[in-house]
Design a protein around this motif. Structure first.
Motif, PDB file in Angstrom:
ATOM      1  N   ASP A   1       0.947  -1.085   0.063  1.00  0.00           N
ATOM      2  CA  ASP A   1      -0.063  -0.104  -0.038  1.00  0.00           C
ATOM      3  C   ASP A   1       0.842   1.124  -0.044  1.00  0.00           C
ATOM      4  OD1 ASP A   1      -2.557  -1.185  -0.165  1.00  0.00           O
ATOM      5  OD2 ASP A   1      -2.564  -1.553   1.877  1.00  0.00           O
TER       6      ASP A   1
ATOM      7  N   ASN B   1       2.204   1.362  -3.440  1.00  0.00           N
ATOM      8  CA  ASN B   1       1.396   1.893  -4.646  1.00  0.00           C
ATOM      9  C   ASN B   1       0.536   3.440  -4.266  1.00  0.00           C
ATOM     10  OD1 ASN B   1       1.083  -0.636  -5.795  1.00  0.00           O
ATOM     11  ND2 ASN B   1      -0.208  -1.385  -4.264  1.00  0.00           N
ATOM     12  N   GLY B   2       0.598   4.042  -2.898  1.00  0.00           N
ATOM     13  CA  GLY B   2       0.377   5.156  -2.577  1.00  0.00           C
ATOM     14  C   GLY B   2       1.524   6.061  -3.330  1.00  0.00           C
TER      15      GLY B   2
ATOM     16  N   ASP C   1       0.677   6.518  -7.117  1.00  0.00           N
ATOM     17  CA  ASP C   1      -0.525   7.422  -7.107  1.00  0.00           C
ATOM     18  C   ASP C   1      -0.252   8.875  -6.946  1.00  0.00           C
ATOM     19  OD1 ASP C   1      -1.975   5.359  -7.630  1.00  0.00           O
ATOM     20  OD2 ASP C   1      -2.840   5.322  -5.821  1.00  0.00           O
ATOM     21  N   LEU C   2       0.428   9.083  -5.685  1.00  0.00           N
ATOM     22  CA  LEU C   2       0.814  10.563  -5.474  1.00  0.00           C
ATOM     23  C   LEU C   2       2.181  11.134  -6.203  1.00  0.00           C
ATOM     24  CD1 LEU C   2       0.400  10.271  -1.496  1.00  0.00           C
ATOM     25  CD2 LEU C   2      -1.158  11.151  -3.281  1.00  0.00           C
ATOM     26  N   ARG C   3       2.878  10.178  -7.149  1.00  0.00           N
ATOM     27  CA  ARG C   3       3.910  10.719  -7.811  1.00  0.00           C
ATOM     28  C   ARG C   3       4.866  11.222  -6.926  1.00  0.00           C
ATOM     29  NH1 ARG C   3       1.087  12.998 -13.349  1.00  0.00           N
ATOM     30  NH2 ARG C   3      -0.309  11.014 -13.900  1.00  0.00           N
TER      31      ARG C   3
ATOM     32  N   ARG D   1       0.360  -1.687  -8.911  1.00  0.00           N
ATOM     33  CA  ARG D   1      -1.421  -1.546  -9.035  1.00  0.00           C
ATOM     34  C   ARG D   1      -2.011  -0.430  -8.372  1.00  0.00           C
ATOM     35  NH1 ARG D   1      -3.088  -2.591  -4.153  1.00  0.00           N
ATOM     36  NH2 ARG D   1      -1.967  -3.929  -2.656  1.00  0.00           N
ATOM     37  N   PRO D   2      -3.196  -0.052  -8.567  1.00  0.00           N
ATOM     38  CA  PRO D   2      -3.727   0.872  -7.760  1.00  0.00           C
ATOM     39  C   PRO D   2      -3.637   0.839  -6.269  1.00  0.00           C
ATOM     40  CG  PRO D   2      -5.046   0.095  -9.555  1.00  0.00           C
ATOM     41  CD  PRO D   2      -4.147  -0.774  -9.350  1.00  0.00           C
ATOM     42  N   SER D   3      -3.495   2.197  -5.624  1.00  0.00           N
ATOM     43  CA  SER D   3      -3.276   2.070  -4.305  1.00  0.00           C
ATOM     44  C   SER D   3      -4.534   2.300  -3.503  1.00  0.00           C
ATOM     45  CB  SER D   3      -2.467   3.269  -3.892  1.00  0.00           C
ATOM     46  OG  SER D   3      -2.365   3.620  -2.554  1.00  0.00           O
ATOM     47  N   SER D   4      -4.427   1.774  -2.251  1.00  0.00           N
ATOM     48  CA  SER D   4      -5.432   1.843  -1.163  1.00  0.00           C
ATOM     49  C   SER D   4      -5.183   3.124  -0.399  1.00  0.00           C
ATOM     50  CB  SER D   4      -5.750   0.675  -0.389  1.00  0.00           C
ATOM     51  OG  SER D   4      -4.615   0.581   0.284  1.00  0.00           O
TER      52      SER D   4
ATOM     53  N   ARG E   1      -6.695   9.524   1.219  1.00  0.00           N
ATOM     54  CA  ARG E   1      -6.377  11.159   1.618  1.00  0.00           C
ATOM     55  C   ARG E   1      -7.329  11.471   2.511  1.00  0.00           C
ATOM     56  NH1 ARG E   1      -4.960  12.959  -4.520  1.00  0.00           N
ATOM     57  NH2 ARG E   1      -3.736  10.987  -5.219  1.00  0.00           N
TER      58      ARG E   1
END
Length: 350
Positions: free
Chosen positions: A102, A105-106, A109-111, A343-346, A349
């Motif tokens: 997580d 992956n986070g 998502d947040l780059r 993969r997409p993150s959980s 925010r």
């Protein structure tokens, strides 16, 4: 940046780093502080959300972080109010077996450019190091292996370590150790960002093999900023060339302009490196930044692995984190990351 905290004690050190990194007026910082919460080990309810009795949701939220959530949020709100630096708060609730996924992956998502993780030990009042949460160490190792960006393991030594420079009247002395390799270059890159803060004074110590063919014609002191800088490219290999170009660029942009200092340390083996480290740490540095890897099989660290306890910190970082070095400053160990597809993150925010 994505700073991961398990307990409120981890947050204060991160906020000091965020404060320092925000001192560069030409580069925007977008920091996130993620509260990592272990998913409670309990039997899953077969009831749907709308079937829960009144109050059930509240009790679950209390288990997912408890009072730590309140303390972390309060610390962030106070920091934002005082410094006017926006910090995003997030929470990751997951099993400790998969929480590293997580986090990674986070980061995708947040780059983010770098992930900060807490060291699994903390300093006691008597100066000795003590395990806080042993599970943190395994998570750190997994994140380092799979992170899509650079990773920094941060050991915050509280009042004797690095303090928030924003609004401070005193200048904090920071040291960066450079012996070569991608991790050390990334550590120097992080140092360049921090030195832009007006309340930070940076000294870079470059460790060079005593019989090395590398000969630089410039003098490693910011007071000689008017002297000509001649770049020496070693014929040993690409890594040496990259190291020299990187250091030379740093010298031209910062040392020659009086913004930082660069000192060379010529050593022959691990024993001499250890002596040099002790001499450097006799001075007061509130923070030391070092790359994890340095050079593999380097003669500069021969024999130092005999007392290695935490390989995830590298040989030098492991020494600085131990109680034997009599070093009371904070420590940031940098691992240079390689982008990976996730993969997409959980990540939630807030």
């Amino acid at each position: 940046m994505l700073a991961c905290a398990y307990i409120p004690r981890h947050v204060s050190g991160y906020l000091s780093l965020i404060s320092a990194w925000s001192g560069c007026p030409n580069a925007t910082l977008n920091p996130y502080v993620a509260h990592l919460v272990e998913l409670p080990k309990k039997k899953k309810s077969k009831l749907m959300y709308h079937q829960l009795e009144d109050g059930d949701q509240y009790r679950d939220e209390e288990e997912y972080g408890g009072n730590d959530v309140v303390q972390i949020t309060k610390a962030l709100d106070s920091f934002i109010s005082e410094t006017k630096i926006p910090v995003h708060e997030a929470k990751i609730v997951s099993s400790f077996l998969t929480i590293n996924q997580d986090v990674c992956n986070g980061a995708v998502d947040l780059r983010v450019s770098i992930i900060f993780l807490p060291f699994h030990k903390h300093q006691r009042v008597d100066g000795k190091m003590e395990n806080s949460m042993e599970g943190i160490r395994t998570i750190n190792q997994k994140v380092i292996r799979h992170a899509p960006c650079s990773v920094g393991i941060f050991l915050d030594r509280g009042q004797t370590g690095f303090q928030q420079p924003h609004g401070s009247l005193s200048v904090q002395n920071i040291a960066t150790f450079f012996s070569g390799g991608p991790d050390d270059r990334e550590a120097l890159a992080c140092s360049k960002r921090i030195l832009m803060h007006s309340q930070v004074s940076l000294t870079v110590f470059r460790f060079i093999q005593a019989n090395s063919s590398i000969q630089n014609s410039w003098i490693s002191d910011a007071s000689h900023k008017g002297e000509e800088v001649v770049m020496a490219i070693s014929s040993i290999g690409t890594e040496n060339e990259m190291d020299n170009v990187f250091v030379d660029t740093f010298y031209n942009r910062y040392v020659a302009q009086g913004k930082a200092s660069l000192i060379e340390k010529y050593v022959s083996d691990g024993a001499e490196t250890l002596v040099a480290l002790r001499e450097i740490l006799d001075n007061r540095y509130s923070l030391v930044i070092v790359g994890k890897g340095g050079r593999e099989n380097s003669s500069l660290t021969i024999g130092m692995s005999d007392w290695e306890e935490c390989p995830e910190l590298g040989l030098v970082g492991d020494l600085l984190a131990s109680s034997e070095m009599n070093f009371n400053g904070s420590l940031l160990v940098i691992n240079n990351g390689t982008p990976r597809k996730m993969r997409p993150s959980s990540l939630h925010r807030q």
